[in-house]
Design a protein around this motif. Structure first.
Motif, PDB file in Angstrom:
ATOM      1  N   PRO A 238       0.831  -1.209   0.000  1.00  0.00           N
ATOM      2  CA  PRO A 238       0.000   0.000   0.000  1.00  0.00           C
ATOM      3  C   PRO A 238       0.864   1.257   0.000  1.00  0.00           C
ATOM      4  O   PRO A 238       2.090   1.177   0.160  1.00  0.00           O
ATOM      5  CB  PRO A 238      -0.786  -0.128   1.305  1.00  0.00           C
ATOM      6  N   LEU A 239       0.196   2.383  -0.161  1.00  0.00           N
ATOM      7  CA  LEU A 239       0.896   3.670  -0.073  1.00  0.00           C
ATOM      8  C   LEU A 239       0.614   4.267   1.305  1.00  0.00           C
ATOM      9  O   LEU A 239      -0.411   3.974   1.931  1.00  0.00           O
ATOM     10  CB  LEU A 239       0.398   4.614  -1.156  1.00  0.00           C
ATOM     11  N   GLY A 240       1.521   5.088   1.766  1.00  0.00           N
ATOM     12  CA  GLY A 240       1.310   5.761   3.052  1.00  0.00           C
ATOM     13  C   GLY A 240       1.512   7.254   2.888  1.00  0.00           C
ATOM     14  O   GLY A 240       2.452   7.686   2.229  1.00  0.00           O
ATOM     15  N   MET A 241       0.565   8.049   3.428  1.00  0.00           N
ATOM     16  CA  MET A 241       0.749   9.511   3.437  1.00  0.00           C
ATOM     17  C   MET A 241       1.493   9.861   4.714  1.00  0.00           C
ATOM     18  O   MET A 241       1.079   9.469   5.813  1.00  0.00           O
ATOM     19  CB  MET A 241      -0.600  10.211   3.473  1.00  0.00           C
ATOM     20  N   ILE A 242       2.583  10.597   4.560  1.00  0.00           N
ATOM     21  CA  ILE A 242       3.384  10.944   5.739  1.00  0.00           C
ATOM     22  C   ILE A 242       2.982  12.331   6.204  1.00  0.00           C
ATOM     23  O   ILE A 242       3.050  13.297   5.445  1.00  0.00           O
ATOM     24  CB  ILE A 242       4.883  10.926   5.395  1.00  0.00           C
ATOM     25  N   ARG A 243       2.548  12.423   7.453  1.00  0.00           N
ATOM     26  CA  ARG A 243       2.170  13.728   7.981  1.00  0.00           C
ATOM     27  C   ARG A 243       3.388  14.389   8.624  1.00  0.00           C
ATOM     28  O   ARG A 243       4.414  13.757   8.852  1.00  0.00           O
ATOM     29  CB  ARG A 243       1.017  13.591   8.978  1.00  0.00           C
ATOM     30  N   THR A 244       3.247  15.689   8.887  1.00  0.00           N
ATOM     31  CA  THR A 244       4.407  16.427   9.391  1.00  0.00           C
ATOM     32  C   THR A 244       4.874  15.918  10.764  1.00  0.00           C
ATOM     33  O   THR A 244       6.012  16.139  11.156  1.00  0.00           O
ATOM     34  CB  THR A 244       4.124  17.937   9.483  1.00  0.00           C
ATOM     35  N   ASP A 245       3.984  15.244  11.491  1.00  0.00           N
ATOM     36  CA  ASP A 245       4.405  14.689  12.781  1.00  0.00           C
ATOM     37  C   ASP A 245       4.983  13.279  12.612  1.00  0.00           C
ATOM     38  O   ASP A 245       5.258  12.601  13.599  1.00  0.00           O
ATOM     39  CB  ASP A 245       3.235  14.673  13.780  1.00  0.00           C
ATOM     40  N   GLY A 246       5.120  12.840  11.351  1.00  0.00           N
ATOM     41  CA  GLY A 246       5.753  11.547  11.094  1.00  0.00           C
ATOM     42  C   GLY A 246       4.793  10.381  11.048  1.00  0.00           C
ATOM     43  O   GLY A 246       5.193   9.272  10.670  1.00  0.00           O
ATOM     44  N   THR A 247       3.528  10.585  11.411  1.00  0.00           N
ATOM     45  CA  THR A 247       2.587   9.460  11.377  1.00  0.00           C
ATOM     46  C   THR A 247       2.196   9.142   9.934  1.00  0.00           C
ATOM     47  O   THR A 247       2.331   9.975   9.038  1.00  0.00           O
ATOM     48  CB  THR A 247       1.309   9.770  12.189  1.00  0.00           C
ATOM     49  N   LEU A 248       1.715   7.910   9.775  1.00  0.00           N
ATOM     50  CA  LEU A 248       1.379   7.419   8.437  1.00  0.00           C
ATOM     51  C   LEU A 248      -0.117   7.188   8.312  1.00  0.00           C
ATOM     52  O   LEU A 248      -0.733   6.622   9.206  1.00  0.00           O
ATOM     53  CB  LEU A 248       2.047   6.062   8.212  1.00  0.00           C
ATOM     54  N   ILE A 249      -0.674   7.628   7.196  1.00  0.00           N
ATOM     55  CA  ILE A 249      -2.061   7.282   6.879  1.00  0.00           C
ATOM     56  C   ILE A 249      -1.974   6.342   5.676  1.00  0.00           C
ATOM     57  O   ILE A 249      -1.510   6.740   4.607  1.00  0.00           O
ATOM     58  CB  ILE A 249      -2.878   8.527   6.474  1.00  0.00           C
ATOM     59  N   VAL A 250      -2.426   5.106   5.862  1.00  0.00           N
ATOM     60  CA  VAL A 250      -2.257   4.110   4.805  1.00  0.00           C
ATOM     61  C   VAL A 250      -3.366   4.272   3.755  1.00  0.00           C
ATOM     62  O   VAL A 250      -4.504   4.578   4.080  1.00  0.00           O
ATOM     63  CB  VAL A 250      -2.302   2.680   5.395  1.00  0.00           C
ATOM     64  N   ARG A 251      -2.977   4.135   2.483  1.00  0.00           N
ATOM     65  CA  ARG A 251      -3.945   4.177   1.383  1.00  0.00           C
ATOM     66  C   ARG A 251      -3.813   2.911   0.549  1.00  0.00           C
ATOM     67  O   ARG A 251      -2.738   2.599   0.035  1.00  0.00           O
ATOM     68  CB  ARG A 251      -3.693   5.394   0.474  1.00  0.00           C
ATOM     69  N   ASP A 252      -4.936   2.199   0.388  1.00  0.00           N
ATOM     70  CA  ASP A 252      -4.978   0.975  -0.409  1.00  0.00           C
ATOM     71  C   ASP A 252      -4.931   1.294  -1.893  1.00  0.00           C
ATOM     72  O   ASP A 252      -5.616   2.200  -2.349  1.00  0.00           O
ATOM     73  CB  ASP A 252      -6.323   0.287  -0.140  1.00  0.00           C
ATOM     74  N   THR A 253      -4.147   0.522  -2.648  1.00  0.00           N
ATOM     75  CA  THR A 253      -4.199   0.641  -4.102  1.00  0.00           C
ATOM     76  C   THR A 253      -5.036  -0.541  -4.595  1.00  0.00           C
ATOM     77  O   THR A 253      -4.661  -1.691  -4.395  1.00  0.00           O
ATOM     78  CB  THR A 253      -2.784   0.568  -4.700  1.00  0.00           C
ATOM     79  N   VAL A 254      -6.160  -0.249  -5.249  1.00  0.00           N
ATOM     80  CA  VAL A 254      -7.071  -1.350  -5.588  1.00  0.00           C
ATOM     81  C   VAL A 254      -7.266  -1.550  -7.090  1.00  0.00           C
ATOM     82  O   VAL A 254      -7.949  -2.470  -7.506  1.00  0.00           O
ATOM     83  CB  VAL A 254      -8.452  -1.167  -4.924  1.00  0.00           C
ATOM     84  N   LEU A 263      -7.353   4.419  -5.668  1.00  0.00           N
ATOM     85  CA  LEU A 263      -7.143   4.269  -4.220  1.00  0.00           C
ATOM     86  C   LEU A 263      -8.488   4.160  -3.496  1.00  0.00           C
ATOM     87  O   LEU A 263      -9.529   4.526  -4.037  1.00  0.00           O
ATOM     88  CB  LEU A 263      -6.390   5.483  -3.673  1.00  0.00           C
ATOM     89  N   ILE A 264      -8.453   3.648  -2.288  1.00  0.00           N
ATOM     90  CA  ILE A 264      -9.632   3.727  -1.410  1.00  0.00           C
ATOM     91  C   ILE A 264      -9.348   4.911  -0.486  1.00  0.00           C
ATOM     92  O   ILE A 264      -8.475   4.840   0.367  1.00  0.00           O
ATOM     93  CB  ILE A 264      -9.820   2.440  -0.587  1.00  0.00           C
ATOM     94  N   GLY A 265     -10.036   5.989  -0.684  1.00  0.00           N
ATOM     95  CA  GLY A 265      -9.760   7.210   0.078  1.00  0.00           C
ATOM     96  C   GLY A 265      -8.925   8.153  -0.773  1.00  0.00           C
ATOM     97  O   GLY A 265      -8.214   7.724  -1.681  1.00  0.00           O
ATOM     98  N   GLU A 266      -9.057   9.435  -0.461  1.00  0.00           N
ATOM     99  CA  GLU A 266      -8.372  10.436  -1.276  1.00  0.00           C
ATOM    100  C   GLU A 266      -6.989  10.751  -0.730  1.00  0.00           C
ATOM    101  O   GLU A 266      -6.704  10.549   0.447  1.00  0.00           O
ATOM    102  CB  GLU A 266      -9.213  11.706  -1.323  1.00  0.00           C
ATOM    103  N   VAL A 267      -6.146  11.244  -1.630  1.00  0.00           N
ATOM    104  CA  VAL A 267      -4.811  11.716  -1.245  1.00  0.00           C
ATOM    105  C   VAL A 267      -4.720  13.162  -1.731  1.00  0.00           C
ATOM    106  O   VAL A 267      -4.892  13.398  -2.922  1.00  0.00           O
ATOM    107  CB  VAL A 267      -3.727  10.854  -1.940  1.00  0.00           C
ATOM    108  N   PRO A 268      -4.486  14.115  -0.843  1.00  0.00           N
ATOM    109  CA  PRO A 268      -4.393  15.493  -1.333  1.00  0.00           C
ATOM    110  C   PRO A 268      -3.208  15.664  -2.272  1.00  0.00           C
ATOM    111  O   PRO A 268      -2.168  15.015  -2.100  1.00  0.00           O
ATOM    112  CB  PRO A 268      -4.183  16.321  -0.059  1.00  0.00           C
ATOM    113  N   GLN A 269      -3.397  16.517  -3.274  1.00  0.00           N
ATOM    114  CA  GLN A 269      -2.317  16.764  -4.218  1.00  0.00           C
ATOM    115  C   GLN A 269      -1.089  17.287  -3.461  1.00  0.00           C
ATOM    116  O   GLN A 269      -1.199  18.078  -2.543  1.00  0.00           O
ATOM    117  CB  GLN A 269      -2.769  17.792  -5.254  1.00  0.00           C
TER     118      GLN A 269
END
Lengths: 372, 470
Positions: A238-254, A263-269
């Motif tokens: 999967p892909l992970g969005m990295i936030r400025t505090d270092g945490t990851l928001i996982v995004r499924d590639t389907v 993806l399941i869920g949006e990723v901001p540009q």
């Protein structure tokens, strides 16, 4: 949290009256029904049964259910409550400009269960609207309803309506401790999602997303990644969005669509991304961590209270990845369930969780545990 | 695990780029700053964020994003922020954590999850207020990114403020034009609503507008409407084809202005004359007719009276000589009128009657003669008083034989009438001539004249001389 938990496993609705009557007592304030997607669901018959009862009833259809550490793809999981309970049905999320009501009704709401159509657009904006609507110390937990086939069909219901592209906001006035875990780890990155259109990631690092992603994954699997084997292989990366505090928001590639990744869920540009990988051990450990976190969070906020149940919301794609190890994940949950609380839950298309301390996000490939 | 330096670099670059995009997306201040603060809150996983405009030592709330901001009441926190505004402006950046004594006053509202607040003044223009549910923000690079983007953000704010001024000016101008338009509309409305003539707009043959006077002309009350009524339905049945033809002239493009007088029917069924002047126009992009309508019943009745007076003899009520000549002239060129017989009548001894009995008796004799002649002539025949004691009858489609029988009928009537008369016996000399075509008309007239004189000369009481008897 729960008053009663029951599971209905019969293939016909003939025993549904007894099942519902078992759930309802004089002080029942509301019922949530989670329906497994393979249940033979006759909506007309179903609604004729639930309309007979005066208590609020709502719920959704999900890819799978969890009851007493067992997994079901058909059947109905019913949870009743005796604490203040109210819900609001939200329709047409993609064109929603304002929440249809003051959800929180100017009163303290301790827990908000958000069930949304897992395949609708605009969930991020919808969650942002919910989050900006309360000044109270509300905790959010929830997940996406729908079917594993990813076909867009009605998946949420109340006694009056059965709809898609919407959500149910269920306010339950009971404290909850929340734990979130995924167990995925960095494989490659950082990358920039420089071109995005809704659910479609079009470019990564200024190159067509599918090409870029394929190169990285192929270097890991030593074989070709194609449209045919995409679903089986991509679930491991999967892909992970990295936030400025270092945490990851996982995004499924389907899926793949014209060189873009679906993806399941949006990723901001312009989000910073990473390609992630995982191992069954890590994912299973993360599920246990989520349970521990939930207990800790509950105990921190509610001194001298005893929880009465555990709600588990597990991303369906984790079980697709874990396959037969999914039972180990629930065994791990059982081990960490130190008070041996009755456990119920569902597999979801996207997960929602917030301790109320940060922006409310939609997660993928994540397990969310509520103890209350 | 990634190289932390590169990760931080890319994160900052991404934050900077996303904020830059948000800044450039709108010229509306609130919208632009909302996109900015939304991006910032989401990207930095803040609990919430608000943004304020600094103006003359005070602050004005613009917008916010994150927990509770849709219900946010800036009044509760404005005084506390203004109290420390000088310190923020001086330091540019102020990070206050939940252990600090003043935390609560600048964290209004509180839900207990807030751990750290970042207050940042940008170029003495903007105040950014970010609340986090975690500590250690200073190390996360947010501050550096915001600092570097400060001038760009302030420029964007100035552009928005200038745009706001332009919009305000445009709004004022638009308002002024709208007011002027409204006044003009009111003026025209007043003109039509208070007009003393009916004003209408017709589209697709339906009345789309009728002023109160028009409604009144047709006998409708103020509340009743002629809206969407077929215009032609206002006409009396026998005038509907005429009105339809009038409308058709506009729709076919034959005419741009057209006048019509027709008899119309009021709501109560009474019939009246109305005069209508229409002009072709466009309404909502489709052809239409605007016009005025007036009740001209009195004028038309007066006109009819005048017409009657101009055409008829005041004493007898039959046509006068001038009108007879007009009819003769129109019959002259009508081939269907032939054979056309002309009969001349002369009352015998009228001078003697006047002299002996007086003019009143003379007038009575003349009236009686006219009555008898009119009675005996057919409907298609035209009788007129041709001179003091002379009458002339024009008998279209009448040959000599028929003319003779009509004259005999007159003779019989006078005979019978004279038996009833107590005072003066009526005697009339008659002569006729028949023209087979227009070239014989003068001859026929002369023949009638001479026959009448011969009759007068020969008769004692009645003599008839006709062309057929010559």
């Amino acid at each position: 949290m729960y008053h009663k938990i029951k599971f209905y496993s019969k293939s016909s609705f003939l025993g549904l009256n007894d099942f519902l009557s078992d759930l309802i007592t004089e002080d029942t304030t509301g019922i949530i029904l989670f329906i497994g997607e393979k249940t033979l669901f006759n909506s007309q018959q179903f609604f004729s049964y639930i309309k007979k009862y005066n208590v609020p009833i709502c719920g959704g259809i999900f890819p799978g259910l969890l009851y007493n550490n067992r997994i079901y793809t058909s059947g109905i999981l019913g949870i009743s409550f005796k604490v203040p309970f109210r819900y609001e049905a939200v329709h047409n999320i993609p064109s929603l400009t304002k929440l249809p009501m003051s959800v929180f009704n100017k009163n303290q709401v301790q827990t908000c269960l958000v069930l949304h159509d897992g395949l609708t657009c605009g969930i991020d904006d919808f969650l942002s609207k919910i989050f900006s609507s309360t000044t109270y110390n509300t905790k959010f937990i929830g997940g996406g309803a729908g079917r594993l086939s990813l076909k867009r069909k009605p998946s949420l219901f109340t006694k009056d309506s059965f709809w898609n592209d919407g959500a149910l906001i269920i306010c339950i006035d009971t404290p909850v401790g929340i734990g979130v875990g995924h167990g995925w780890e960095y494989l490659h990155g950082p990358l920039v999602a420089n071109k995005v259109d809704g659910f479609y990631l079009q470019e990564i690092n200024w190159e067509p997303a599918w090409n870029y992603y394929r190169e990285i994954v192929e270097s890991e699997i030593n074989c070709q990644l194609t449209a045919d084997n995409f679903f089986d292989i991509a679930k491991k990366f999967p892909l992970g969005m990295i936030r400025t505090d270092g945490t990851l928001i996982v995004r499924d590639t389907v899926g793949i669509h014209n060189g873009s990744l679906r993806l399941i869920g949006e990723v901001p540009q312009n989000s910073v991304l990473a390609v992630l990988h995982g191992s069954s051990d890590n994912l299973i450990a993360a599920a246990g961590d989520a349970v521990v976190q939930a207990y800790n969070d509950y105990e921190k906020d509610t001194a001298n209270c005893n929880p009465s149940g555990m709600l588990v919301i597990d991303c369906i794609s984790r079980s697709l990845y874990l396959q037969e190890n999914t039972n180990d994940e629930f065994y791990r949950i059982k081990i960490c369930n130190k008070h041996n609380l009755p456990t119920a839950g569902f597999f979801s298309l996207g997960e929602v969780a917030s301790l109320g301390d940060r922006y409310l996000e939609l997660f993928n490939k994540t397990i969310v545990v509520g103890v209350g | 695990m990634f190289n932390k330096t590169i990760l931080r670099l890319v994160q900052n670059l991404s934050l900077s780029y996303e904020i830059s995009l948000a800044i450039g997306q709108s010229l509306e201040l609130k919208e632009m700053l909302n996109k900015f603060i939304n991006t910032l809150v989401r990207k930095t996983a803040a609990h919430r964020g608000t943004i304020w405009l600094i103006q003359d030592g005070s602050i004005k709330y613009i917008t916010g994003a994150g927990s509770g901001t849709s219900e946010f009441t800036p009044r509760a926190i404005t005084p506390s922020l203004e109290n420390i505004l000088d310190e923020i402006l001086d330091k540019e950046i102020l990070i206050v954590n939940s252990d600090s004594p003043g935390f609560n006053t600048i964290c209004c509202y509180r839900n207990g999850r807030e751990k750290e607040i970042l207050l940042m003044a940008i170029k003495n223009t903007l105040l950014i207020h970010l609340v986090f549910g975690r500590k250690g923000i200073a190390k996360e690079g947010i501050v550096s990114v915001l600092k570097s983007l400060g001038p760009k953000l302030v420029n964007a704010v100035k552009a928005c403020l200038n745009y706001q001024k332009v919009l305000q000016y445009e709004q004022k101008e638009k308002q002024r034009l709208e007011n002027a338009l409204q006044q003009t509309e009111e003026r025209y409305r007043l003109l039509t609503e208070k007009a003393l003539v009916g004003v209408f707009l017709i589209q697709n043959r339906l009345i789309k507008y009728a002023n109160p006077k028009l409604a009144q002309i047709f006998g409708y009350n103020a509340g009743e409407t002629l809206h969407n009524k077929e215009f032609v339905e206002l006409a009396a049945n026998d005038n509907k084809p005429k009105v339809s033809a009038w409308l058709e002239k506009f729709y076919s493009g034959c005419s741009t202005e057209e006048h019509i007088i027709f008899s119309a029917v009021r709501k109560d069924g009474s019939v009246f004359y109305c005069e209508c002047l229409g002009s072709r126009t466009e309404h909502n992009g489709k052809p239409a007719i605007v016009g005025t309508l007036n009740d001209v019943t009195i004028r038309e009745q007066e006109k009819e009276k005048l017409q009657h007076l101009a055409e008829h003899d005041g004493l007898t009520g039959v046509y006068n000589r001038r009108y007879l000549e007009e009819i003769l002239s129109s019959l002259k060129n009508n081939p269907h009128a032939y054979p056309l017989t002309i009969i001349l009548f002369d009352i015998d001894h009228l001078k003697e009657i006047n002299d002996y009995y007086g003019h009143q008796m003379g007038d009575k004799v003349i009236r009686n003669a006219a009555f008898i002649l009119q009675k005996c002539l057919r409907k298609i025949d035209v009788l007129g008083r041709y001179g003091g004691d002379e009458f002339l009858a024009l008998l279209p489609n009448t040959n000599a034989k028929t003319a003779e029988s009509i004259i005999n009928k007159i003779k019989d009537y006078i005979n019978n009438d004279s038996k009833k008369q107590q005072d003066v016996l009526l005697s009339i000399s008659m002569g006729f001539g028949t023209a087979e075509n227009k070239d014989q008309l003068d001859k026929a007239f002369n023949q009638a004249d001479s026959n009448m004189y011969i009759s007068k000369a020969l008769k004692t009481s009645f003599s008839i001389f006709g062309s057929s008897k010559k």
